[in-house]
Design a protein around this motif. Structure first.
Motif, short mmCIF file in Angstrom:
data_model
loop_
_atom_site.label_atom_id
_atom_site.label_comp_id
_atom_site.label_asym_id
_atom_site.label_seq_id
_atom_site.Cartn_x
_atom_site.Cartn_y
_atom_site.Cartn_z
N LEU A 5 -2.38 0.74 7.37
CA LEU A 5 -3.33 1.02 8.41
C LEU A 5 -4.74 0.65 7.99
O LEU A 5 -5.10 0.92 6.89
CB LEU A 5 -3.43 2.48 8.74
N ALA A 6 -5.57 0.18 8.91
CA ALA A 6 -6.98 0.01 8.62
C ALA A 6 -7.62 1.35 8.85
O ALA A 6 -7.97 1.70 9.95
CB ALA A 6 -7.57 -1.03 9.57
N ILE A 7 -7.78 2.15 7.84
CA ILE A 7 -8.33 3.49 8.02
C ILE A 7 -9.82 3.39 8.29
O ILE A 7 -10.34 4.03 9.17
CB ILE A 7 -8.07 4.36 6.78
N ALA A 8 -10.51 2.60 7.51
CA ALA A 8 -11.94 2.38 7.74
C ALA A 8 -12.37 1.29 6.79
O ALA A 8 -11.68 0.94 5.86
CB ALA A 8 -12.73 3.65 7.48
N ALA A 9 -13.57 0.75 7.02
CA ALA A 9 -14.07 -0.28 6.13
C ALA A 9 -14.16 0.25 4.71
O ALA A 9 -14.62 1.35 4.49
CB ALA A 9 -15.45 -0.75 6.60
N GLY A 10 -13.67 -0.54 3.77
CA GLY A 10 -13.76 -0.13 2.38
C GLY A 10 -12.56 0.63 1.88
O GLY A 10 -12.54 1.03 0.73
N LEU A 11 -11.50 0.85 2.73
CA LEU A 11 -10.30 1.54 2.26
C LEU A 11 -9.64 0.69 1.19
O LEU A 11 -9.52 -0.51 1.31
CB LEU A 11 -9.32 1.74 3.43
N ILE A 12 -9.19 1.34 0.13
CA ILE A 12 -8.55 0.61 -0.95
C ILE A 12 -7.10 1.08 -1.07
O ILE A 12 -6.82 2.26 -1.10
CB ILE A 12 -9.25 0.89 -2.30
N PHE A 13 -6.15 0.14 -1.11
CA PHE A 13 -4.78 0.52 -1.46
C PHE A 13 -4.13 -0.67 -2.14
O PHE A 13 -4.33 -1.81 -1.78
CB PHE A 13 -3.96 0.97 -0.25
N ALA A 14 -3.34 -0.35 -3.17
CA ALA A 14 -2.61 -1.37 -3.94
C ALA A 14 -3.55 -2.48 -4.39
O ALA A 14 -3.21 -3.65 -4.42
CB ALA A 14 -1.48 -1.95 -3.10
N GLY A 15 -4.77 -2.12 -4.74
CA GLY A 15 -5.71 -3.10 -5.23
C GLY A 15 -6.30 -3.97 -4.15
O GLY A 15 -6.88 -5.01 -4.43
N THR A 16 -6.16 -3.56 -2.88
CA THR A 16 -6.61 -4.38 -1.77
C THR A 16 -7.69 -3.68 -0.99
O THR A 16 -7.57 -2.51 -0.65
CB THR A 16 -5.42 -4.68 -0.83
N THR A 17 -8.75 -4.39 -0.66
CA THR A 17 -9.78 -3.84 0.22
C THR A 17 -9.39 -4.15 1.66
O THR A 17 -9.10 -5.28 2.00
CB THR A 17 -11.15 -4.47 -0.08
N VAL A 18 -9.37 -3.10 2.50
CA VAL A 18 -8.94 -3.29 3.87
C VAL A 18 -10.05 -2.91 4.84
O VAL A 18 -10.77 -1.96 4.61
CB VAL A 18 -7.73 -2.41 4.19
N VAL A 19 -10.20 -3.66 5.92
CA VAL A 19 -11.24 -3.38 6.89
C VAL A 19 -10.64 -3.39 8.29
O VAL A 19 -9.58 -3.95 8.51
CB VAL A 19 -12.37 -4.43 6.81
N PRO A 20 -11.29 -2.77 9.26
CA PRO A 20 -10.72 -2.70 10.61
C PRO A 20 -10.57 -4.06 11.26
O PRO A 20 -11.24 -5.03 10.90
CB PRO A 20 -11.75 -1.84 11.36
N ALA A 21 -9.69 -4.12 12.27
CA ALA A 21 -9.49 -5.36 13.01
C ALA A 21 -10.73 -5.71 13.82
O ALA A 21 -11.51 -4.85 14.17
CB ALA A 21 -8.29 -5.20 13.94
N SER A 22 -10.88 -6.99 14.11
CA SER A 22 -12.03 -7.45 14.88
C SER A 22 -11.56 -8.32 16.02
O SER A 22 -10.52 -8.95 15.96
CB SER A 22 -12.97 -8.26 13.97
N GLY A 286 -4.11 -3.41 7.12
CA GLY A 286 -5.45 -3.97 7.16
C GLY A 286 -5.48 -5.39 6.66
O GLY A 286 -4.47 -5.94 6.20
N TRP A 287 -6.64 -6.02 6.78
CA TRP A 287 -6.83 -7.39 6.31
C TRP A 287 -6.94 -7.42 4.79
O TRP A 287 -7.49 -6.51 4.18
CB TRP A 287 -8.10 -7.97 6.90
N THR A 288 -6.42 -8.48 4.21
CA THR A 288 -6.53 -8.69 2.77
C THR A 288 -6.54 -10.18 2.47
O THR A 288 -6.00 -10.98 3.24
CB THR A 288 -5.35 -8.02 2.02
#
Length: 298
Positions: A5-22, A286-288
Motif C-alpha cells: 500500500l502507498a501509506i504516505a510519502a516516505g513510507l519504507i518497506f523492504a528497502g523501498t521508498t514508496v509514495v502515493p499514486a499520481s 507503492g511506486w519503487t
C-alpha cells in the motif's frame, strides 16, 4: 477477484521508498504490491498441535503493463500458547512431513528460498475485475463516487453476462439471477481493489472508498488496528448468498491515504472454520525503482 500500500510519502518497506499514486506521470519504474497471508494450517501435526503459517506474494507492474510475481514461505510456528506447550513437549521440532490427498506436505520453521519470475501467458496491462487496462486508462477512471459506481456496476454486469453464457455448457439451468444476488458484493470487491491493486490517481482512490463504504450490505465496524499495528477503518462486506459455506470478509482501510491495510477472511462450513482458507492478509503497495526481486524473508 482479488490481491500493497502507498501509506504516505516516505513510507519504507523492504528497502523501498514508496509514495502515493499520481494522476500524472508514474512516480517510479514499478508499482509494487506486497501481500502477506497468515493462516492456521488445517492439519494437526506432532502430538496434535496446530501451526500458523505465513507466506508473502509480490506483484511488480511497469507502467507499460509488464508484470512479475514473487513468492516466499515465511515459516510455521505453533498457533496458540496451548499449541506451543504441546510443541515443546514434543521436543520443539523444526520440520514436519505428512501426506494428504496423495500430496506430500512439508512444513518448516525456516523461511523458504522464494522465487521471482516474469509473468507469462497473461496480457500486458493492469487487471481491474476481469479485464485489463492500460496505465492511461487507469488515470481516466471516474473521480466522482456515483460515476465510479455506475462504471463498476456496468463492468460487473458485463462479467456476469459472460459468466452466465460460459456456464451454459456445464449448467444449462444457470440463470443470471444466480449471480445478480451477489451484485453488491462484486461491486464492493472491485472498489476495494482500487485501494491497492493498481496505481490509480488519489481522487479515484477516494471515490472508490466512498463506493465501498456506501454499497448495500457493507457495514462500518469502527476504528481498528491490523497485525502490523496500523490504524484504519474496518468495514464488513456483504455475506455472499448460496452454497453450503459462509464467508465473512472484512477490510481495514487507511482513510487518510485511502489505501487498503488488511483483509480478514472467515470461511465456515457446517459451522466450523475452514482452516487454511481463513486468516488475515496485510498489504503494502507503492511506486519503487527497485527491480523485481525475491520477497524478503522477514
Amino acid at each position: 477477484m482479488r490481491f500493497t500500500l502507498a501509506i504516505a510519502a516516505g513510507l519504507i518497506f523492504a528497502g523501498t521508498t514508496v509514495v502515493p499514486a499520481s494522476a500524472d506521470a508514474p512516480e517510479g519504474a514499478y508499482w509494487r504490491v506486497e501481500t502477506t497471508f497468515t493462516t492456521t494450517h488445517p492439519h494437526a501435526v506432532g502430538s496434535g498441535y496446530h501451526l500458523t503459517e505465513r507466506e508473502v506474494s509480490t506483484e511488480w507492474l511497469s507502467p507499460q503493463g509488464k508484470s512479475w510475481s514473487g513468492f516466499r514461505e515465511l515459516g510455521a510456528k505453533p498457533a496458540t500458547k496451548k499449541d506451543e506447550a504441546a510443541w515443546r513437549a514434543d521436543g520443539s521440532p523444526t520440520e514436519w512431513d505428512y501426506r494428504t490427498e496423495g500430496m506430500k506436505i512439508h512444513l518448516s520453521t525456516k523461511p523458504g528460498k522464494g522465487s521471482i519470475a516474469a509473468d507469462k501467458g497473461t496480457p500486458d496491462g493492469f487487471r481491474l475485475g476481469e479485464r485489463y487496462m492500460t496505465y492511461q486508462q487507469l488515470q481516466s477512471l471516474p473521480t466522482d463516487a456515483e460515476a465510479l459506481r455506475k462504471y463498476l456496476v456496468a463492468d460487473v454486469n458485463a462479467w456476469i453476462d459472460k459468466a452466465v453464457e460460459d456456464a451454459k455448457t456445464t449448467s444449462p439451468n444457470s440463470k443470471k439471477d444466480d449471480w445478480l444476488s451477489n451484485l453488491d458484493r462484486y461491486v464492493a470487491e472491485q472498489a476495494s481493489e482500487l485501494l491497492y491493486v493498481n496505481p490509480v490517481p488519489d481522487k479515484v482512490r477516494a471515490a472508490a472508498y466512498q463506493v465501498l463504504k456506501t454499497t448495500k450490505g457493507v457495514s462500518d465496524l469502527g476504528q481498528a488496528k491490523d497485525p502490523l499495528g496500523r490504524s484504519g477503518r474496518k468495514l464488513a462486506m456483504p455475506v455472499p448468498s448460496g452454497g453450503g459455506s459462509v464467508l465473512k470478509q472484512q477490510f481495514l482501510v487507511d482513510t487518510k491515504a485511502m489505501t487498503m491495510l488488511a483483509e480478514y477472511t472467515d470461511l465456515k462450513a457446517g459451522g466450523k472454520a475452514v482452516l487454511g482458507k481463513s486468516g488475515v492478509t496485510t498489504f503494502r503497495a507503492g511506486w519503487t525503482n527497485d527491480k523485481p526481486a525475491v520477497p524478503s524473508a522477514s
